[in-house]
Scaffold this active site. Structure first.
Site, short mmCIF file in Angstrom:
data_model
loop_
_atom_site.label_atom_id
_atom_site.label_comp_id
_atom_site.label_asym_id
_atom_site.label_seq_id
_atom_site.Cartn_x
_atom_site.Cartn_y
_atom_site.Cartn_z
N GLU A 83 0.84 -1.20 0.00
CA GLU A 83 0.00 0.00 0.00
C GLU A 83 0.88 1.26 0.00
O GLU A 83 1.68 1.44 0.91
CB GLU A 83 -0.92 -0.02 1.22
CG GLU A 83 -1.92 -1.19 1.15
CD GLU A 83 -2.52 -1.57 2.49
OE1 GLU A 83 -2.45 -0.76 3.44
OE2 GLU A 83 -3.04 -2.69 2.59
N GLU A 137 -4.92 -6.42 2.66
CA GLU A 137 -3.74 -7.14 3.15
C GLU A 137 -3.80 -8.63 2.85
O GLU A 137 -2.79 -9.24 2.48
CB GLU A 137 -3.53 -6.91 4.64
CG GLU A 137 -3.08 -5.49 4.99
CD GLU A 137 -4.19 -4.47 4.96
OE1 GLU A 137 -5.37 -4.88 4.88
OE2 GLU A 137 -3.90 -3.26 5.02
N PHE A 164 2.02 -1.67 8.68
CA PHE A 164 2.16 -1.79 10.14
C PHE A 164 2.03 -3.26 10.49
O PHE A 164 1.17 -3.96 9.96
CB PHE A 164 1.04 -1.03 10.86
CG PHE A 164 1.21 0.47 10.90
CD1 PHE A 164 1.67 1.10 12.05
CD2 PHE A 164 0.87 1.25 9.81
CE1 PHE A 164 1.81 2.49 12.10
CE2 PHE A 164 1.01 2.63 9.84
CZ PHE A 164 1.47 3.25 10.99
N ASP A 183 0.78 -4.53 12.94
CA ASP A 183 -0.55 -4.77 13.49
C ASP A 183 -1.52 -5.31 12.43
O ASP A 183 -2.49 -5.97 12.77
CB ASP A 183 -1.12 -3.46 14.05
CG ASP A 183 -0.11 -2.72 14.89
OD1 ASP A 183 -0.30 -2.63 16.10
OD2 ASP A 183 0.91 -2.23 14.34
N PHE A 184 -1.26 -5.00 11.16
CA PHE A 184 -2.18 -5.41 10.10
C PHE A 184 -2.04 -6.90 9.77
O PHE A 184 -2.75 -7.42 8.91
CB PHE A 184 -2.01 -4.56 8.84
CG PHE A 184 -2.11 -3.08 9.07
CD1 PHE A 184 -2.66 -2.56 10.25
CD2 PHE A 184 -1.64 -2.17 8.12
CE1 PHE A 184 -2.73 -1.19 10.47
CE2 PHE A 184 -1.72 -0.80 8.34
CZ PHE A 184 -2.26 -0.30 9.51
N HIS A 233 -1.56 0.34 16.18
CA HIS A 233 -0.47 0.78 15.30
C HIS A 233 0.88 0.78 16.01
O HIS A 233 1.78 1.53 15.63
CB HIS A 233 -0.74 2.19 14.77
CG HIS A 233 -1.78 2.28 13.69
ND1 HIS A 233 -3.12 2.21 13.95
CD2 HIS A 233 -1.68 2.41 12.35
CE1 HIS A 233 -3.79 2.32 12.81
NE2 HIS A 233 -2.93 2.44 11.82
C1 LIG Z 1 -5.92 -2.78 7.71
C2 LIG Z 1 -5.28 -1.48 7.47
N1 LIG Z 1 -4.54 -1.29 6.37
C3 LIG Z 1 -3.94 -0.12 6.14
C4 LIG Z 1 -4.06 0.91 7.02
C5 LIG Z 1 -3.33 2.22 6.79
N2 LIG Z 1 -4.31 3.22 6.38
C6 LIG Z 1 -4.90 4.04 7.27
S1 LIG Z 1 -6.05 5.00 6.57
C7 LIG Z 1 -5.74 4.36 5.05
C8 LIG Z 1 -6.50 4.87 3.86
C9 LIG Z 1 -7.95 4.61 3.98
O1 LIG Z 1 -8.58 5.10 2.86
P1 LIG Z 1 -10.14 5.27 2.83
O2 LIG Z 1 -10.77 4.02 3.32
O3 LIG Z 1 -10.52 5.73 1.48
O4 LIG Z 1 -10.43 6.38 3.93
P2 LIG Z 1 -9.98 7.91 3.91
O5 LIG Z 1 -8.66 7.98 4.57
O6 LIG Z 1 -9.95 8.38 2.52
O7 LIG Z 1 -11.01 8.60 4.73
C10 LIG Z 1 -4.75 3.39 5.10
C11 LIG Z 1 -4.24 2.63 3.97
C12 LIG Z 1 -4.82 0.69 8.18
N3 LIG Z 1 -4.95 1.61 9.12
N4 LIG Z 1 -5.43 -0.50 8.38
#
Ligand SMILES: Cc1ncc(C[n+]2csc(CCOP(=O)(O)OP(=O)(O)O)c2C)c(N)n1
Ligand SMILES: [Mg+2]
Lengths: 333, 325
Positions: free
Chosen positions: A37, A68, A91, A93-94, A137
């Site tokens: 990602e 993931e 992370f 944690d994921f 995290h």
């Molecule tokens: C399982 C997981 N994968 C990756 C992340 C890292 N991460 C946090 S927010 C995000 C983007 C999320 O995008 P979206 O669902 O479109 O929400 P937005 O931030 O645009 O509100 C990512 C990849 C995470 N927190 N949890």
């Protein structure tokens, strides 16, 4: 520590050493690719993939959806069919999102197939607390991985070891997790320019000593080294060992040290209960029982999730002070 | 069956949006000043969605939120004092300083938490909706998730079960065009996440997420359907986040253009709504200014409260790991 093939060492921050390791793997192995990602366009949320898209292009540096299970599965499938994937799990944690692909597929496929499959996959991930990122995290979940036959697990603490671990992991034809630390991104250290391996399964005696052994890994290595200096005041000459690889574990180096020092302590950032330190402590008492002058001590996080508040988190994560205090307690000082 | 919002509802939605906007703008500044530790994902730009949906819900209805969760909690009636205290990590915060921005919750308001794990909310909301049906209590669950989150397996599994069990749930995709720094076209091969609804056996609706009245109407229909036993809806709201993925300026990456940001800001949900409110003589400029001032005053109080509150005592570290009778 493995000797570098070159004397050309410069000081690089941990994060740049990570990038250099990945880059050299991509140069060396034409079937290697990086997927995860925001690893391509953004260069990774920690900057550890910076410049790789520009140099290697979209075919080999791939932004994935936030999926993931899918990403790890993609790595397993591609590895089983001739690629050498480097998968980023942003992370640690994921792991929760993809544990089937890790535990039931990646770790077991070769065994279940009677050796018919080969899985040269490297998974990079970030562990560690200290940035007020709260319970989902900040975890150090290495024990989850070490409990799975079929996986190799490295947890490099320094820029040198980060680069060399990534190269060793990518050259290995087994699944290898390289667990990095997000607090250490800016940590400087000497890093040779040419590719080199930090051999898998070989511990590093970072600080030689005579009458106390600390086994510490991940970011806790640095805290343990500071604690070791502090303990000098009490006549404790601490040997600090960084296993670097947790699975397979370099039992011999630790046991040899304990036979010499007669007292040992294990330090990790993960929750102490059922943490990897329990395995090391058990091995020490099995193999060096007659040499021990004190119970094997363990330092780790308390039995709670990682708290968010600046009023709590510093009391949660072990540090040089708490390590030295526990050492004194266990040594009866 | 689409219900038009009456004047009180319009004013109510306005107040909720303004509360979110000022809370978030202030939080962004506080973070830049180093007052808020950890990660902060601001909801600015998306206010119409939380306001237009939450105004339909009672405290007994549940929501699950995301990492970008302040707006959802505020629109559900969240208390500024406890919110700011939590963002500061204080003992008086919603989570006693244990959770912070990414885990802020109010179980009494049916706000089942922001979430640090992308895609984690929908299965939990399905559980709440299941419990509502199980208990036959007439309550509805609403789950919020992003365009990025729509690619997590957990979201598909939840949606499938919602459709299969005909649960009283509304699945709200806040499509702001990006998952972190990855544009939607680079993370999925479709334009409308709502297209996926067919695969779950539920209606899929696309609505302008910058228009609070449009959100209100579409959400009203979906929530009525859920409440009356008609099953779930996938409601996709097209929107935009003004600030970076995390914090205000974030990592300073150039993954989107200033022009694009400006284009969206021309359709600012609060500006659009305020123009409409004054055109239709529902609120005067003075009325609206008074709302802004009141909210700012409440924020001053909340920040003072958070500042004056104590940090949690280290002895509380092991509290609340388990329920103890
Ligand atoms: C399982 C997981 N994968 C990756 C992340 C890292 N991460 C946090 S927010 C995000 C983007 C999320 O995008 P979206 O669902 O479109 O929400 P937005 O931030 O645009 O509100 C990512 C990849 C995470 N927190 N949890
Ligand atoms: Mg998004």
């Amino acid at each position: 520590m493995a000797e570098a093939q070159t004397t050309e060492a410069r000081t690089l921050p941990y994060v740049a050493a990570i990038t250099e390791g990945i880059r050299q793997v991509l140069l060396e192995q034409e079937n290697a690719f990086v997927a995860g990602e925001d690893v391509a366009g953004a260069g990774g949320v920690y900057g550890s993939f910076k410049g790789l898209l520009a140099e290697f292009g979209e075919r080999r540096v791939i932004d994935t959806p936030i999926s993931e299970a899918g990403i790890i599965g993609l790595g397993v499938g591609a590895a089983a069919t001739g690629c050498r994937p480097i998968i980023d799990l942003m992370f640690m944690d994921f792991l929760g999102e993809c544990m089937d692909e890790v535990a039931n597929q990646m770790a077991k496929m070769r065994f279940m197939f009677g050796g018919a499959a080969q899985l040269p996959i490297t998974v990079l991930t970030m562990a560690g607390a200290g940035l007020n990122l709260a319970a989902q995290h900040s975890q150090s979940l290495e024990a989850w991985l070490c409990h799975l036959p079929g996986l190799k697990v490295m947890m490099p603490a320094t820029p040198y070891d980060a680069k060399g671990s990534i190269i060793a992991a990518a050259r290995d034809s087994n699944p290898v997790f390289v667990i990095l630390n997000k607090m250490s991104l800016g940590l400087p250290g000497e890093v040779p320019e040419d590719p080199y391996e930090v051999p898998i399964g070989v511990a590093n005696i970072v600080r030689p000593g005579t009458n106390f052994t600390i086994v510490a890994f991940g970011r806790m290595l640095h805290e343990a080294l500071t604690a070791a200096e502090d303990l000098k005041a009490d006549g404790i000459d601490t040997e600090v060992i960084d296993p670097i690889t947790l699975q397979p574990f370099d039992t011999d180096t630790v046991i040899d040290s304990v036979k010499k020092t007669h007292r040992a302590m294990i330090v990790h950032e993960a929750v102490r209960f059922a943490g990897f330190g329990a395995e090391i402590a058990a091995q020490i008492q099995e193999l060096a029982f007659d040499y021990l002058d004190a119970p094997v001590a363990r330092v780790g996080a308390p039995f709670s999730p990682v708290p968010f508040s600046p009023g709590l988190e510093p009391h949660y994560v072990p540090n040089a002070k708490t390590i030295a205090a526990e050492a004194r307690r266990t040594l009866g000082l | 069956m689409t219900s038009q919002p009456n004047d009180d509802t319009l004013r109510d939605m306005h107040r909720r949006m303004v509360r979110i906007r000022h809370f978030e703008e202030t939080a962004g500044k506080m973070m830049e000043d180093g007052k808020i530790p950890g990660a902060l994902h601001l909801y600015v730009g998306q206010e119409a969605i939380a306001a237009g949906i939450m105004v339909h819900l009672a405290d007994t209805d549940q929501i699950t939120s995301t990492h970008r969760g302040h707006g959802h909690l505020i629109a559900k009636g969240g208390d500024f004092n406890r919110m700011y205290a939590e963002l500061f990590g204080k003992a008086t915060g919603y989570c006693k300083g244990k959770g912070g921005s990414m885990h802020i919750c109010d179980m009494d308001l049916g706000m089942l938490g922001a979430n640090g794990i992308v895609g984690a909310g929908p299965p939990i909301a399905v559980g709440a909706a299941f419990a509502n049906k199980f208990k036959d209590n007439g309550a509805v669950a609403v789950t919020f998730f992003g365009d990025g989150a729509s690619n997590e397996g957990s979201v598909h599994e939840a949606a499938n079960m919602a459709g299969l069990f005909k649960l009283p749930i509304v699945m709200v995709c806040e499509n702001n065009g990006y998952g972190e720094y990855t544009a939607q076209k680079n993370h999925q091969a479709i334009v409308d996440v709502a297209d996926r609804a067919a695969g779950y056996g539920m209606p899929g609706v696309v609505v302008d997420g910058m228009d609070v009245v449009a959100v209100y109407e579409a959400a009203g229909e979906a929530i009525d359907r859920a409440r009356s036993g008609g099953g779930p809806t996938l409601l996709e709201c097209k929107t935009y986040r003004y600030y970076d993925h995390v914090g205000v300026r974030g990592m300073g990456l150039s993954y989107r253009t200033d022009e694009e940001v400006m284009e969206w800001k021309k359709r600012d949900p609060i500006d659009l709504f305020e123009a409409r409110l004054s055109e239709q003589d529902i609120m005067s400029k003075d009325d609206m200014a008074a709302v802004h001032e009141t909210v700012k005053g409440e924020l001053d109080v909340a920040i003072q409260f958070a500042n004056d509150s104590p940090m949690p005592d280290p002895s509380t570290l092991l509290d609340d790991v388990y329920y103890v009778a």
